[in-house]
Structures are given as structure tokens and as C-alpha cells.
Motif scaffolding. Sequence first.
Motif, PDB file in Angstrom:
ATOM      1  N   LEU A 131      10.752  30.776 -68.929  1.00 21.69           N
ATOM      2  CA  LEU A 131      10.738  32.147 -68.423  1.00 21.69           C
ATOM      3  C   LEU A 131       9.787  32.282 -67.231  1.00 21.69           C
ATOM      4  O   LEU A 131      10.106  32.940 -66.228  1.00 21.69           O
ATOM      5  CB  LEU A 131      10.329  33.100 -69.542  1.00 21.69           C
ATOM      6  CG  LEU A 131      10.241  34.592 -69.179  1.00 21.69           C
ATOM      7  CD1 LEU A 131      11.610  35.090 -68.708  1.00 21.69           C
ATOM      8  CD2 LEU A 131       9.744  35.405 -70.363  1.00 21.69           C
ATOM      9  N   GLU A 132       8.612  31.634 -67.358  1.00 25.88           N
ATOM     10  CA  GLU A 132       7.653  31.674 -66.260  1.00 25.88           C
ATOM     11  C   GLU A 132       8.220  31.015 -65.005  1.00 25.88           C
ATOM     12  O   GLU A 132       8.057  31.531 -63.885  1.00 25.88           O
ATOM     13  CB  GLU A 132       6.361  30.973 -66.684  1.00 25.88           C
ATOM     14  CG  GLU A 132       5.238  31.060 -65.662  1.00 25.88           C
ATOM     15  CD  GLU A 132       3.995  30.353 -66.141  1.00 25.88           C
ATOM     16  OE1 GLU A 132       2.904  30.631 -65.601  1.00 25.88           O
ATOM     17  OE2 GLU A 132       4.092  29.517 -67.071  1.00 25.88           O
ATOM     18  N   VAL A 153      10.712  33.361 -63.423  1.00 26.17           N
ATOM     19  CA  VAL A 153      10.036  34.463 -62.728  1.00 26.17           C
ATOM     20  C   VAL A 153       9.481  33.994 -61.380  1.00 26.17           C
ATOM     21  O   VAL A 153       9.588  34.697 -60.357  1.00 26.17           O
ATOM     22  CB  VAL A 153       8.922  35.052 -63.607  1.00 26.17           C
ATOM     23  CG1 VAL A 153       8.048  36.023 -62.817  1.00 26.17           C
ATOM     24  CG2 VAL A 153       9.518  35.751 -64.821  1.00 26.17           C
ATOM     25  N   ILE A 154       8.876  32.797 -61.370  1.00 22.90           N
ATOM     26  CA  ILE A 154       8.325  32.259 -60.118  1.00 22.90           C
ATOM     27  C   ILE A 154       9.440  32.042 -59.093  1.00 22.90           C
ATOM     28  O   ILE A 154       9.302  32.390 -57.908  1.00 22.90           O
ATOM     29  CB  ILE A 154       7.571  30.943 -60.397  1.00 22.90           C
ATOM     30  CG1 ILE A 154       6.309  31.232 -61.215  1.00 22.90           C
ATOM     31  CG2 ILE A 154       7.199  30.248 -59.089  1.00 22.90           C
ATOM     32  CD1 ILE A 154       5.580  29.980 -61.662  1.00 22.90           C
ATOM     33  N   ALA A 214      12.321  33.577 -58.992  1.00 27.69           N
ATOM     34  CA  ALA A 214      12.816  34.894 -58.572  1.00 27.69           C
ATOM     35  C   ALA A 214      11.869  35.538 -57.565  1.00 27.69           C
ATOM     36  O   ALA A 214      12.311  36.123 -56.563  1.00 27.69           O
ATOM     37  CB  ALA A 214      12.996  35.786 -59.795  1.00 27.69           C
ATOM     38  N   MET A 215      10.544  35.420 -57.834  1.00 29.80           N
ATOM     39  CA  MET A 215       9.569  35.992 -56.894  1.00 29.80           C
ATOM     40  C   MET A 215       9.644  35.296 -55.537  1.00 29.80           C
ATOM     41  O   MET A 215       9.561  35.943 -54.484  1.00 29.80           O
ATOM     42  CB  MET A 215       8.159  35.879 -57.479  1.00 29.80           C
ATOM     43  CG  MET A 215       7.901  36.802 -58.656  1.00 29.80           C
ATOM     44  SD  MET A 215       6.240  36.631 -59.311  1.00 29.80           S
ATOM     45  CE  MET A 215       5.279  37.146 -57.894  1.00 29.80           C
TER      46      MET A 215
END
Length: 217
Positions: A189-190, A193-194, A196-197
Motif C-alpha cells: 500500500l505504501e 501511494v508513493i 501515485a504521489m
Amino acid sequence: MGKQTISSLLYVVFILLFIIFPKSLEGTSLTYNVAAHERACFYAWADKPGEKVAFYFAVQSGGSFDIDYVVTDPRGKQVISGERERQGDFVFTANYVGEYSFCFANDMSTFAEKLVDFEITIENEPRAELPPSKGITPDQTSSMEESCLRLSSSLSTISRTQKYFRTRENRNFSTVKSTEHRILWFALLESMVIVAMAAIQVFTVKSFFNTTKRGHV
């Protein structure tokens, strides 16, 4: 002490061990995987009133390591019961001849299976008269019987301790596996997120430069 006395003592000890251990216990030790919303029942037969029934269970893995249980006598009445228990160790008297049921219910779980280690033991206590032996007094016989009973009690304690450590080991192993799975999913998940950012930042910078170029044109 003469050879005849020693042989007589050994003879009495063997008889006591034969009386106490093989005939005193009739038990079943099992491990069963109780599925979600399942009710699993097991049965033991009491041959005569007054027999001692020992019931032990421990949830080895699954969910919060808890389960519902109920023990009923041949008349269908509850003897012992409990909800969301992790383990239990009970001894009760079978007051009626017949079949006793030992049921586990996993109704509280939506999808988690529960691995249950349990043991049902019917404890008889026969008191047989020993054949007379030369050189053996009643006091010596009584002392030997008490020693054998203490030995039997010590073995039972060791067995319970081994089951306790086995349960602790299985639960700790299950906790470690659950923690590993959580760490894996958290890391995935992390990473998502990275990524996606980073994509959002690239899109923002690209949009900024496109807007700047249009302004100069």
C-alpha cells in the motif's frame, strides 16, 4: 535385602502400574479445524454413574483464538458451557450412563477458521486386590501404590505443561504469520501511494509547464 524380596517388590510394582495406567484412562486426543459458522460435536460414552470425565481444549490458531463450547449429558442438559474462551481444562462427574456430547461453535466468525486441540478422557478408578506375596507387608504395598499415584500425577502435570507450551508456540507462530501478512500489505500500500504521489507530481509539473508555454505564445 534378599533376591526374593526384590523380585516380590518388582512384581508388586508391575501389577500396580498395570492397574493404574492402562485401565484408569480411556481418552481421545484430537485436533480439529472448525470452519466459520460451523458447529462440531464429539461424543464420549460413560459406562456407569460416578465416572470422572476430563475435558481439555485450546484454540491453536484462527481469529482471536476464542471459541464457544458446550458439554451436554445423555438427557440433553448442559453440564458446562462457555463463550469466546481461548482454552479450558475441566473435570466433572458423569452422573448418568450414556453418551456425553462435546460441541464447539464458531458462529461469531465471519470467515476465520479455528484450529482446536482438545482431549476427552473418561477416568475410571478401579481398586483391585493384589495377590499375596511373600515378604511384602500391607504398609509396603500402600507405600508403593502412593508412589505410583504420585508418578501418575507427575506425568499428568508434565503432559499439561507440554500442551501449554505447544499452545503458546502455535499462537505465537500464528501471530508472527499475521504480522508478516500485515507488513506485506502495508508495504504494498505504501509503495502504491508513493507511485501515485510521484505520478501526481509529474502530472502537476507537466501541466504547469504547458500552462507557461501557452502564456508566452
